[in-house]
Design a protein around this motif. Structure first.
Motif, PDB file in Angstrom:
ATOM      1  N   TYR A  35      12.899 -12.828  -0.061  1.00  0.00           N
ATOM      2  CA  TYR A  35      13.010 -14.266  -1.169  1.00  0.00           C
ATOM      3  C   TYR A  35      14.148 -13.557  -1.803  1.00  0.00           C
ATOM      4  N   GLU A  36      14.982 -13.978  -2.635  1.00  0.00           N
ATOM      5  CA  GLU A  36      15.357 -14.671  -3.929  1.00  0.00           C
ATOM      6  C   GLU A  36      14.873 -14.951  -4.891  1.00  0.00           C
ATOM      7  N   THR A  37      14.890 -13.914  -5.739  1.00  0.00           N
ATOM      8  CA  THR A  37      13.580 -14.147  -6.993  1.00  0.00           C
ATOM      9  C   THR A  37      14.502 -14.824  -8.401  1.00  0.00           C
ATOM     10  N   ASP A  38      14.024 -15.579  -9.353  1.00  0.00           N
ATOM     11  CA  ASP A  38      14.609 -15.267 -11.088  1.00  0.00           C
ATOM     12  C   ASP A  38      12.866 -15.621 -11.438  1.00  0.00           C
ATOM     13  N   PRO A  39      12.782 -14.839 -12.389  1.00  0.00           N
ATOM     14  CA  PRO A  39      13.926 -13.242 -12.647  1.00  0.00           C
ATOM     15  C   PRO A  39      13.496 -12.318 -11.653  1.00  0.00           C
ATOM     16  N   LYS A  40      14.800 -11.917 -11.371  1.00  0.00           N
ATOM     17  CA  LYS A  40      14.639 -10.634 -10.227  1.00  0.00           C
ATOM     18  C   LYS A  40      13.629  -9.752  -9.993  1.00  0.00           C
ATOM     19  N   VAL A  41      12.924  -9.482  -9.416  1.00  0.00           N
ATOM     20  CA  VAL A  41      12.077  -8.237  -8.780  1.00  0.00           C
ATOM     21  C   VAL A  41      12.622  -6.794  -8.097  1.00  0.00           C
ATOM     22  N   ASN A  42      12.296  -6.173  -8.361  1.00  0.00           N
ATOM     23  CA  ASN A  42      12.899  -5.031  -6.804  1.00  0.00           C
ATOM     24  C   ASN A  42      11.184  -4.170  -6.853  1.00  0.00           C
ATOM     25  N   VAL A  43      10.848  -4.554  -5.367  1.00  0.00           N
ATOM     26  CA  VAL A  43      10.262  -3.822  -5.099  1.00  0.00           C
ATOM     27  C   VAL A  43      10.588  -2.542  -4.154  1.00  0.00           C
ATOM     28  N   LYS A  44      10.065  -0.889  -4.205  1.00  0.00           N
ATOM     29  CA  LYS A  44      10.341  -0.098  -3.698  1.00  0.00           C
ATOM     30  C   LYS A  44       9.118   0.986  -3.332  1.00  0.00           C
ATOM     31  N   PHE A  45       8.542   0.685  -1.694  1.00  0.00           N
ATOM     32  CA  PHE A  45       7.972   1.827  -0.858  1.00  0.00           C
ATOM     33  C   PHE A  45       8.782   3.190  -0.783  1.00  0.00           C
ATOM     34  N   LYS A  46       8.168   3.318  -0.113  1.00  0.00           N
ATOM     35  CA  LYS A  46       8.438   4.944   0.379  1.00  0.00           C
ATOM     36  C   LYS A  46       8.563   4.215   1.804  1.00  0.00           C
ATOM     37  N   ARG A  47       8.726   4.737   3.145  1.00  0.00           N
ATOM     38  CA  ARG A  47       8.485   4.479   4.341  1.00  0.00           C
ATOM     39  C   ARG A  47       7.208   5.277   4.641  1.00  0.00           C
ATOM     40  N   ASN A  48       6.743   6.164   3.812  1.00  0.00           N
ATOM     41  CA  ASN A  48       5.449   6.879   4.427  1.00  0.00           C
ATOM     42  C   ASN A  48       4.300   6.478   3.483  1.00  0.00           C
ATOM     43  N   GLU A  49       4.849   4.867   3.536  1.00  0.00           N
ATOM     44  CA  GLU A  49       3.563   3.813   2.258  1.00  0.00           C
ATOM     45  C   GLU A  49       4.009   2.666   3.243  1.00  0.00           C
ATOM     46  N   SER A  50       4.256   2.576   4.503  1.00  0.00           N
ATOM     47  CA  SER A  50       4.087   1.521   4.707  1.00  0.00           C
ATOM     48  C   SER A  50       3.036   0.481   5.806  1.00  0.00           C
ATOM     49  N   GLY A  51       2.831  -0.535   6.059  1.00  0.00           N
ATOM     50  CA  GLY A  51       1.129  -0.952   6.643  1.00  0.00           C
ATOM     51  C   GLY A  51       1.561  -2.120   5.885  1.00  0.00           C
ATOM     52  N   PRO A  52       0.213  -3.381   5.649  1.00  0.00           N
ATOM     53  CA  PRO A  52       0.388  -4.307   5.219  1.00  0.00           C
ATOM     54  C   PRO A  52      -0.705  -4.411   3.561  1.00  0.00           C
ATOM     55  N   SER A  53      -1.501  -2.963   4.126  1.00  0.00           N
ATOM     56  CA  SER A  53      -3.239  -3.016   2.901  1.00  0.00           C
ATOM     57  C   SER A  53      -2.408  -3.313   2.138  1.00  0.00           C
ATOM     58  N   GLY A  54      -1.318  -2.811   1.230  1.00  0.00           N
ATOM     59  CA  GLY A  54      -0.957  -3.557  -0.248  1.00  0.00           C
ATOM     60  C   GLY A  54      -0.283  -4.495  -0.941  1.00  0.00           C
ATOM     61  N   GLY A  55      -0.668  -5.900  -0.220  1.00  0.00           N
ATOM     62  CA  GLY A  55      -0.380  -7.150  -0.153  1.00  0.00           C
ATOM     63  C   GLY A  55      -1.236  -7.977  -1.219  1.00  0.00           C
ATOM     64  N   LEU A  56      -2.006  -6.735  -1.525  1.00  0.00           N
ATOM     65  CA  LEU A  56      -3.128  -7.964  -2.605  1.00  0.00           C
ATOM     66  C   LEU A  56      -2.698  -7.274  -3.329  1.00  0.00           C
ATOM     67  N   ILE A  57      -2.887  -5.666  -3.825  1.00  0.00           N
ATOM     68  CA  ILE A  57      -2.213  -5.190  -5.389  1.00  0.00           C
ATOM     69  C   ILE A  57      -1.335  -5.572  -5.898  1.00  0.00           C
ATOM     70  N   THR A  58      -0.364  -5.697  -4.555  1.00  0.00           N
ATOM     71  CA  THR A  58       0.972  -5.914  -4.837  1.00  0.00           C
ATOM     72  C   THR A  58       1.625  -7.174  -5.382  1.00  0.00           C
ATOM     73  N   THR A  59       0.560  -8.428  -5.217  1.00  0.00           N
ATOM     74  CA  THR A  59       0.999  -9.660  -5.150  1.00  0.00           C
ATOM     75  C   THR A  59       0.249  -9.491  -7.017  1.00  0.00           C
ATOM     76  N   LEU A  60      -0.584  -9.026  -7.054  1.00  0.00           N
ATOM     77  CA  LEU A  60      -1.627  -9.003  -8.659  1.00  0.00           C
ATOM     78  C   LEU A  60      -0.163  -8.988  -9.960  1.00  0.00           C
ATOM     79  N   GLU A  61      -0.231  -7.036  -8.811  1.00  0.00           N
ATOM     80  CA  GLU A  61       0.682  -6.035  -9.657  1.00  0.00           C
ATOM     81  C   GLU A  61       1.995  -8.122 -10.164  1.00  0.00           C
ATOM     82  N   MET A  62       2.625  -7.751  -9.372  1.00  0.00           N
ATOM     83  CA  MET A  62       4.069  -9.288  -9.125  1.00  0.00           C
ATOM     84  C   MET A  62       3.459 -10.301 -10.394  1.00  0.00           C
ATOM     85  N   TYR A  63       2.574 -10.964 -10.028  1.00  0.00           N
ATOM     86  CA  TYR A  63       1.984 -12.148 -10.669  1.00  0.00           C
ATOM     87  C   TYR A  63       1.683 -11.594 -12.271  1.00  0.00           C
TER      88      TYR A  63
END
Length: 256
Positions: free
Chosen positions: A198-226
Motif C-alpha cells: 500500500y501507498e500511505t499518507d503519511p508515509k510509513v517504513n516497515v522493516k523486518f529482517k527475513r529471519n523475522e518472517s511469519g504472520p504472528s506479528g500482525g496484531l502488534i504491527t497494527t497497534l504500533e502503526m495505529y
C-alpha cells in the motif's frame, strides 16, 4: 556418507524467545512518541545442523522440531517452507498497514497485489504449478481476490485444462493445470495467497529482517502503526507484548 557439523538436517531447533519493540521496525512519518511500547512476542528458531541438533540434547531449553511438520507433502523442501513464511510476513504487514490507516482515518491506497501459489498437492492432483509461482492470469483472466479466482474455476468442467501464466524465478511462462472436483467444488488442487502493498499518507517504513518472517506479528504491527498515527498514546506508559495475526477482515487471528 560423511556428515559435517554445518550440513543441514531436516529439523528446526527452537532456541528460546523474547519480545521485540515494534517501534524499532515501524516508522510513520511525523509519528507521535509514546511513553510505553508495543512489543512482538517471538520464538527464535534456527535451521538444524548436526551441531545444533546435538546441542539440543544438552541444553534443556532447546527443542527439536521435525521440518516435515511444516510440509504439506513429501515433495516439499525447506525453500517452500521459507517462501510461505516470507509471503506471510508481506501479507501481515500489508494488512496491518491497511487497517491501521483505515481505522486512524488516514489515506491508504493499494499499489500492488500479487497472487502466489503457496501449496500444491502432487500426491492427489497433477499440476505444472509450483510453490512460489506468481499467477498473472488464468485463460487470460486476472483476479482481484481469491474469491474471484474460485468463482472462475467453478465455470470450468472437471477434466478440462486451464492455461496459467506465471512468473517463476523472475521468468514468465505458461503452464497447464487440470480441473478437479472435491466436495462438489471445482479446484486446481492448489492453495493461493495474495500479497498486497500500500501507498500511505503519511508515509510509513516497515522493516523486518527475513529471519523475522511469519504472520504472528500482525496484531502488534497494527497497534504500533495505529498508535504512531493517532494523538492518544494507547500504551499509557506500559510495556505491552502480544502475538497473533491480523486477518483480512480486520479480526485478530491465531498465532501463525
Amino acid at each position: 556418507m560423511l556428515v559435517k557439523c554445518g550440513d543441514p538436517l531436516n529439523y528446526y531447533i527452537v532456541i528460546g524467545g523474547g519480545i521485540s519493540d515494534a517501534s524499532s521496525r515501524i516508522n510513520v512519518e511525523g509519528q507521535k512518541k509514546s511513553k510505553g511500547s508495543f512489543n512482538i512476542s517471538y520464538v527464535s528458531q534456527v535451521d538444524g545442523n548436526l551441531l545444533f541438533y546435538g546441542l539440543s540434547y544438552i541444553i534443556p531449553t532447546w527443542e527439536r522440531e521435525d521440518a516435515n511438520l511444516y510440509k504439506y507433502n513429501n515433495e516439499e523442501n525447506l525453500e517452500d517452507i521459507q517462501f510461505r513464511s516470507d509471503i506471510d510476513l508481506i501479507t501481515a504487514n500489508g494488512t496491518a498497514t491497511y487497517w491501521a490507516y483505515t481505522l486512524a482515518g488516514k489515506d491508504v491506497k493499494e499499489i500492488s497485489s500479487k497472487l502466489y501459489v503457496i501449496v500444491t498437492d502432487p500426491e492427489n492432483y497433477e499440476t505444472e504449478l509450483k510453490v512460489g509461482d506468481e499467477i498473472k492470469s488464468i485463460d487470460g483472466n486476472t483476479f482481484q481476490s481469491v474469491t474471484e479466482y474460485v468463482e472462475y474455476i467453478q465455470t470450468k468442467e472437471v477434466g478440462e485444462t486451464v492455461k496459467v501464466e506465471v512468473t517463476r524465478k523472475k521468468k514468465n511462462q505458461t503452464v497447464t493445470a487440470p480441473v478437479y472436483e472435491l466436495d462438489n467444488k471445482k479446484i486446481l488442487g492448489i492453495a493461493l495467497q495474495y500479497a498486497r502493498e500500500y501507498e500511505t499518507d503519511p508515509k510509513v517504513n516497515v522493516k523486518f529482517k527475513r529471519n523475522e518472517s511469519g504472520p504472528s506479528g500482525g496484531l502488534i504491527t497494527t497497534l504500533e502503526m495505529y498508535n504512531q498515527l493517532t494523538k492518544k498514546d494507547l500504551t499509557k506508559g506500559y510495556t505491552i507484548a502480544g502475538t497473533g495475526t491480523i486477518e483480512e477482515d480486520g479480526s485478530i487471528g491465531q498465532i501463525g
